[in-house]
Design an enzyme around this catalytic site. Structure first.
Site, PDB file in Angstrom:
ATOM      1  N   ILE A  63       0.830  -1.223   0.000  1.00 33.12           N
ATOM      2  CA  ILE A  63       0.000   0.000   0.000  1.00 33.12           C
ATOM      3  C   ILE A  63       0.859   1.265   0.000  1.00 33.12           C
ATOM      4  CG2 ILE A  63      -2.080  -1.012   1.043  1.00 33.12           C
ATOM      5  CD1 ILE A  63      -1.119   0.244   3.747  1.00 33.12           C
ATOM      6  N   SER A  88       0.002  -5.543  12.714  1.00 34.11           N
ATOM      7  CA  SER A  88      -1.073  -5.561  13.717  1.00 34.11           C
ATOM      8  C   SER A  88      -0.698  -6.135  15.076  1.00 34.11           C
ATOM      9  CB  SER A  88      -2.266  -6.341  13.159  1.00 34.11           C
ATOM     10  OG  SER A  88      -1.966  -7.728  13.118  1.00 34.11           O
ATOM     11  N   THR A 135      -8.452   0.581  15.819  1.00 32.88           N
ATOM     12  CA  THR A 135      -8.456  -0.252  17.018  1.00 32.88           C
ATOM     13  C   THR A 135      -8.805   0.552  18.268  1.00 32.88           C
ATOM     14  OG1 THR A 135      -6.969  -1.486  18.470  1.00 32.88           O
ATOM     15  CG2 THR A 135      -5.935   0.157  17.090  1.00 32.88           C
ATOM     16  N   GLU A 137      -7.173   0.270  20.838  1.00 37.37           N
ATOM     17  CA  GLU A 137      -5.900   0.505  21.545  1.00 37.37           C
ATOM     18  C   GLU A 137      -5.450   1.958  21.453  1.00 37.37           C
ATOM     19  OE1 GLU A 137      -2.800  -2.325  21.307  1.00 37.37           O
ATOM     20  OE2 GLU A 137      -4.166  -4.014  21.150  1.00 37.37           O
ATOM     21  N   VAL A 216       1.241 -16.778  29.851  1.00 39.23           N
ATOM     22  CA  VAL A 216       0.310 -15.725  30.267  1.00 39.23           C
ATOM     23  C   VAL A 216       1.149 -14.570  30.808  1.00 39.23           C
ATOM     24  CG1 VAL A 216      -1.562 -15.132  31.853  1.00 39.23           C
ATOM     25  CG2 VAL A 216      -1.491 -17.414  30.794  1.00 39.23           C
ATOM     26  N   ARG A 224      -9.544  -7.740  28.152  1.00 37.47           N
ATOM     27  CA  ARG A 224      -9.847  -7.373  26.769  1.00 37.47           C
ATOM     28  C   ARG A 224     -11.339  -7.598  26.545  1.00 37.47           C
ATOM     29  NH1 ARG A 224      -5.712  -5.444  27.604  1.00 37.47           N
ATOM     30  NH2 ARG A 224      -3.755  -5.489  26.437  1.00 37.47           N
TER      31      ARG A 224
HETATM   32  P1  NAD Z   1      -3.271  -9.276  10.179  1.00 33.31           P
HETATM   33  O1  NAD Z   1      -1.928  -8.958  10.723  1.00 33.31           O
HETATM   34  O2  NAD Z   1      -3.826 -10.642  10.347  1.00 33.31           O
HETATM   35  O3  NAD Z   1      -3.317  -8.965   8.603  1.00 33.31           O
HETATM   36  C1  NAD Z   1      -2.711  -7.827   8.054  1.00 33.31           C
HETATM   37  C2  NAD Z   1      -2.674  -8.001   6.542  1.00 33.31           C
HETATM   38  O4  NAD Z   1      -2.111  -6.808   5.978  1.00 33.31           O
HETATM   39  C3  NAD Z   1      -1.799  -9.166   6.089  1.00 33.31           C
HETATM   40  O5  NAD Z   1      -2.451  -9.914   5.080  1.00 33.31           O
HETATM   41  C4  NAD Z   1      -0.553  -8.491   5.519  1.00 33.31           C
HETATM   42  O6  NAD Z   1       0.083  -9.243   4.491  1.00 33.31           O
HETATM   43  C5  NAD Z   1      -1.138  -7.187   5.012  1.00 33.31           C
HETATM   44  N1  NAD Z   1      -0.144  -6.111   4.930  1.00 33.31           N
HETATM   45  C6  NAD Z   1       0.757  -5.741   5.879  1.00 33.31           C
HETATM   46  N2  NAD Z   1       1.527  -4.735   5.431  1.00 33.31           N
HETATM   47  C7  NAD Z   1       1.090  -4.441   4.185  1.00 33.31           C
HETATM   48  C8  NAD Z   1       1.463  -3.479   3.202  1.00 33.31           C
HETATM   49  N3  NAD Z   1       2.470  -2.610   3.428  1.00 33.31           N
HETATM   50  N4  NAD Z   1       0.799  -3.457   2.032  1.00 33.31           N
HETATM   51  C9  NAD Z   1      -0.202  -4.328   1.787  1.00 33.31           C
HETATM   52  N5  NAD Z   1      -0.595  -5.277   2.674  1.00 33.31           N
HETATM   53  C10 NAD Z   1       0.036  -5.321   3.854  1.00 33.31           C
HETATM   54  O7  NAD Z   1      -4.244  -8.176  10.808  1.00 33.31           O
HETATM   55  P2  NAD Z   1      -5.768  -8.317  11.276  1.00 33.31           P
HETATM   56  O8  NAD Z   1      -5.795  -8.861  12.647  1.00 33.31           O
HETATM   57  O9  NAD Z   1      -6.548  -8.954  10.198  1.00 33.31           O
HETATM   58  O10 NAD Z   1      -6.157  -6.769  11.390  1.00 33.31           O
HETATM   59  C11 NAD Z   1      -6.657  -6.075  10.251  1.00 33.31           C
HETATM   60  C12 NAD Z   1      -6.882  -4.620  10.638  1.00 33.31           C
HETATM   61  O11 NAD Z   1      -7.775  -4.528  11.729  1.00 33.31           O
HETATM   62  C13 NAD Z   1      -5.603  -3.891  11.090  1.00 33.31           C
HETATM   63  O12 NAD Z   1      -5.629  -2.592  10.569  1.00 33.31           O
HETATM   64  C14 NAD Z   1      -5.701  -3.868  12.610  1.00 33.31           C
HETATM   65  O13 NAD Z   1      -5.042  -2.735  13.129  1.00 33.31           O
HETATM   66  C15 NAD Z   1      -7.213  -3.772  12.785  1.00 33.31           C
HETATM   67  N6  NAD Z   1      -7.732  -4.352  14.038  1.00 33.31           N
HETATM   68  C16 NAD Z   1      -7.457  -5.657  14.369  1.00 33.31           C
HETATM   69  C17 NAD Z   1      -8.015  -6.213  15.521  1.00 33.31           C
HETATM   70  C18 NAD Z   1      -7.741  -7.638  15.921  1.00 33.31           C
HETATM   71  O14 NAD Z   1      -8.145  -8.028  17.026  1.00 33.31           O
HETATM   72  N7  NAD Z   1      -7.122  -8.459  15.092  1.00 33.31           N
HETATM   73  C19 NAD Z   1      -8.848  -5.423  16.333  1.00 33.31           C
HETATM   74  C20 NAD Z   1      -9.080  -4.086  15.973  1.00 33.31           C
HETATM   75  C21 NAD Z   1      -8.537  -3.569  14.816  1.00 33.31           C
HETATM   76  O1  DAU Z   2      -7.781  -4.340  21.012  1.00 32.44           O
HETATM   77  C1  DAU Z   2      -7.626  -4.540  19.636  1.00 32.44           C
HETATM   78  C2  DAU Z   2      -6.256  -5.108  19.354  1.00 32.44           C
HETATM   79  O2  DAU Z   2      -6.283  -6.469  19.777  1.00 32.44           O
HETATM   80  C3  DAU Z   2      -5.859  -5.020  17.886  1.00 32.44           C
HETATM   81  O3  DAU Z   2      -5.738  -3.675  17.523  1.00 32.44           O
HETATM   82  C4  DAU Z   2      -4.535  -5.741  17.634  1.00 32.44           C
HETATM   83  O4  DAU Z   2      -4.245  -5.750  16.247  1.00 32.44           O
HETATM   84  C5  DAU Z   2      -4.660  -7.172  18.126  1.00 32.44           C
HETATM   85  O5  DAU Z   2      -3.423  -7.836  17.980  1.00 32.44           O
HETATM   86  C6  DAU Z   2      -5.097  -7.197  19.583  1.00 32.44           C
HETATM   87  O6  DAU Z   2      -4.053  -6.670  20.438  1.00 32.44           O
HETATM   88  P1  DAU Z   2      -3.694  -7.331  21.859  1.00 32.44           P
HETATM   89  O7  DAU Z   2      -2.333  -6.940  22.228  1.00 32.44           O
HETATM   90  O8  DAU Z   2      -4.792  -7.064  22.845  1.00 32.44           O
HETATM   91  O9  DAU Z   2      -3.789  -8.891  21.416  1.00 32.44           O
HETATM   92  P2  DAU Z   2      -2.889 -10.151  21.800  1.00 32.44           P
HETATM   93  O10 DAU Z   2      -3.622 -11.352  21.333  1.00 32.44           O
HETATM   94  O11 DAU Z   2      -1.468  -9.968  21.397  1.00 32.44           O
HETATM   95  O12 DAU Z   2      -2.942 -10.135  23.399  1.00 32.44           O
HETATM   96  C7  DAU Z   2      -4.189 -10.228  24.091  1.00 32.44           C
HETATM   97  C8  DAU Z   2      -3.883 -10.179  25.578  1.00 32.44           C
HETATM   98  O13 DAU Z   2      -3.210 -11.394  25.951  1.00 32.44           O
HETATM   99  C9  DAU Z   2      -2.951  -9.058  25.988  1.00 32.44           C
HETATM  100  O14 DAU Z   2      -3.322  -8.586  27.270  1.00 32.44           O
HETATM  101  C10 DAU Z   2      -1.570  -9.728  26.052  1.00 32.44           C
HETATM  102  C11 DAU Z   2      -1.915 -11.141  26.484  1.00 32.44           C
HETATM  103  N1  DAU Z   2      -1.017 -12.220  25.980  1.00 32.44           N
HETATM  104  C12 DAU Z   2      -0.750 -12.266  24.654  1.00 32.44           C
HETATM  105  C13 DAU Z   2       0.079 -13.249  24.129  1.00 32.44           C
HETATM  106  C14 DAU Z   2       0.397 -13.292  22.657  1.00 32.44           C
HETATM  107  C15 DAU Z   2      -0.522 -13.167  26.853  1.00 32.44           C
HETATM  108  O15 DAU Z   2      -0.813 -13.126  28.070  1.00 32.44           O
HETATM  109  N2  DAU Z   2       0.285 -14.153  26.343  1.00 32.44           N
HETATM  110  C16 DAU Z   2       0.622 -14.224  25.024  1.00 32.44           C
HETATM  111  O16 DAU Z   2       1.403 -15.140  24.641  1.00 32.44           O
END
Ligand code: NAD
Ligand code: DAU
Length: 359
Positions: A63, A88, A135, A137, A216, A224
């Site tokens: 992008i 992400s 997000t 966050e 953990v 969360r």
């Molecule tokens: P993900 O990491 O699983 O997927 C990200 C995708 O973006 C991948 O397919 C990767 O190849 C692509 N990508 C990364 N850099 C790129 C670039 N420079 N150009 C084109 N493509 C690129 O992420 P996700 O968990 O599916 O999250 C998607 C969106 O939602 C993100 O913007 C994240 O901030 C937001 N979001 C995620 C969560 C969550 O819990 N997963 C919650 C709230 C918001």
């Molecule tokens: O709140 C939305 C966000 O949620 C998104 O914007 C992010 O892209 C997504 O990755 C997620 O972020 P978190 O940091 O909350 O997700 P994660 O799964 O990494 O961690 C969830 C919680 O669990 C956090 O408090 C950290 C904890 N954790 C995580 C991992 C990977 C552990 O305790 N052990 C672990 O091994």
């Protein structure tokens, strides 16, 4: 037919969104622009039903590449952009923040610029929307009380959330300055099929199955607000179709849990499916490990606005959706093996060895 540009569609939420939208909206053509970083997997979208596969087009690219964006905007008259592409993972942003600044900030900026040109060239229809997926966050950390509302001030803690906050500001500035019809959603933690197993829920499910330690962070009491990914996808279509340009909508599952509660629930679900009990129970695998620096204590979304203004609420309970998520992983171990590559193993070592996980 309508043409939508989806960025980051080979990742977790993007994959679920594309699968959902191709079925729910038969008049959509989807162009998926994805750089295929470690988190992107084109195989996620390879076995689409023949009835919908013809409306899906994949473009591998970054992008941040303005020339590529120009060529896509010349080739297609888009009705909207749904922008998922991002780095992400919070822990990766702590170990290597540069990619986060590049993709999340500069990549979003490049997309906004491409849209600005598209509009200047008078190709943008009145229904065009730029939907930016962000997000919760960005709002920082809550104490035991209160919720994140749309007007909560930004207060990001990690390089990841700082980069997302910055991209949100750019998107909102392009609405105010140039009148670009933007929408921003700030969503809580998603879980469900196709989530890369570096995040808490899929990592825990797979480690229980494989009888590996369940790391953990800290005391396990960080909270969360969990949202099933398909509920999120429903919310995004609702915002795209009914949202007011310039507005922000918070999206949450109304399912706050401490991390340790999630890990316990997953242990019980996997034990049940695999017929394990006693000293074979997953709970014996739990290890409390060194905390994440700057670890936000609690996230919780106030989703009143999207409910009142657009009529959306999350449909699935956490318990039901976690159960189907566990079943999805158990039934898709080939997918799991394909993503647990050398790069994945390198990350697991890098993130967990220094935390003292005995694997
Ligand atoms: P993900 O990491 O699983 O997927 C990200 C995708 O973006 C991948 O397919 C990767 O190849 C692509 N990508 C990364 N850099 C790129 C670039 N420079 N150009 C084109 N493509 C690129 O992420 P996700 O968990 O599916 O999250 C998607 C969106 O939602 C993100 O913007 C994240 O901030 C937001 N979001 C995620 C969560 C969550 O819990 N997963 C919650 C709230 C918001
Ligand atoms: O709140 C939305 C966000 O949620 C998104 O914007 C992010 O892209 C997504 O990755 C997620 O972020 P978190 O940091 O909350 O997700 P994660 O799964 O990494 O961690 C969830 C919680 O669990 C956090 O408090 C950290 C904890 N954790 C995580 C991992 C990977 C552990 O305790 N052990 C672990 O091994």
């Amino acid at each position: 037919m309508k043409n939508y540009l989806i960025t980051g569609g080979a990742g977790f939420i993007g994959t679920n969104f594309i699968r959902h939208a191709l079925t729910a909206r038969p008049d959509w053509n989807i162009v998926n622009l994805d750089a295929l970083t470690y988190a992107g997997n084109p195989a996620n979208l390879e076995n689409l039903d023949p009835g919908i596969a013809g409306r899906y087009h994949f473009v591998r690219g970054d992008i941040c590449d303005a020339t590529l964006l120009d060529s896509l905007f010349s080739k297609y008259i888009f009705n909207g952009i749904i922008h998922f592409a991002a780095e992400s993972h919070v822990d990766r942003s702590i170990q290597g923040p540069e990619d986060f600044a590049q993709t999340n900030v500069m990549g979003t900026f490049r997309l906004l610029e491409a849209c600005r040109k598209f509009r200047k060239d008078k190709k943008m229809s009145d229904e065009f929307r730029f939907l930016h997926i962000s997000t919760d966050e960005v709002y920082g950390s809550l104490g035991p009380d209160g919720y994140f509302a749309e007007q909560t001030p930004y207060d990001p803690s990690s390089p990841y959330s700082a980069s997302k906050a910055s991209s949100d500001h750019f998107v909102k500035a392009y609405f105010r300055t140039y009148g670009l019809p933007t929408l921003v959603t700030n969503c809580s933690n998603n879980y469900g099929p196709y989530q890369f197993p570096e995040k808490l829920i899929p990592l825990t499910i797979l480690n229980i199955i494989k009888e590996k330690p369940l790391p953990v962070y800290g005391d396990g009491k960080n909270i969360r607000d969990w949202l099933y990914v398909l509920d999120h996808c429903d919310a995004l279509i609702t915002v795209l179709e009914k949202g007011t340009p310039g507005e922000t909508y918070n999206i949450g599952g109304g399912a706050e849990r401490e991390n340790i509660e999630i890990v316990h629930l997953l242990c019980d679900l996997v034990d049940d499916r695999l017929g394990r009990s006693g000293d074979k129970s997953g709970r014996w695998l739990i290890q409390f490990v060194t905390d994440r620096p700057g670890h936000d204590r609690r996230y919780a979304i106030d989703a009143t606005k999207i409910k009142t203004d657009l009529g959306w609420t999350s449909a699935r309970t956490l318990e039901d959706a976690l159960e189907s998520t566990v079943d999805w992983y158990l039934n898709n171990m080939e997918w799991v093996d394909s993503v647990q590559s050398g790069e994945y193993r390198k990350w697991i070592k890098q993130n967990y060895q220094h935390r003292g996980v005995n694997s």
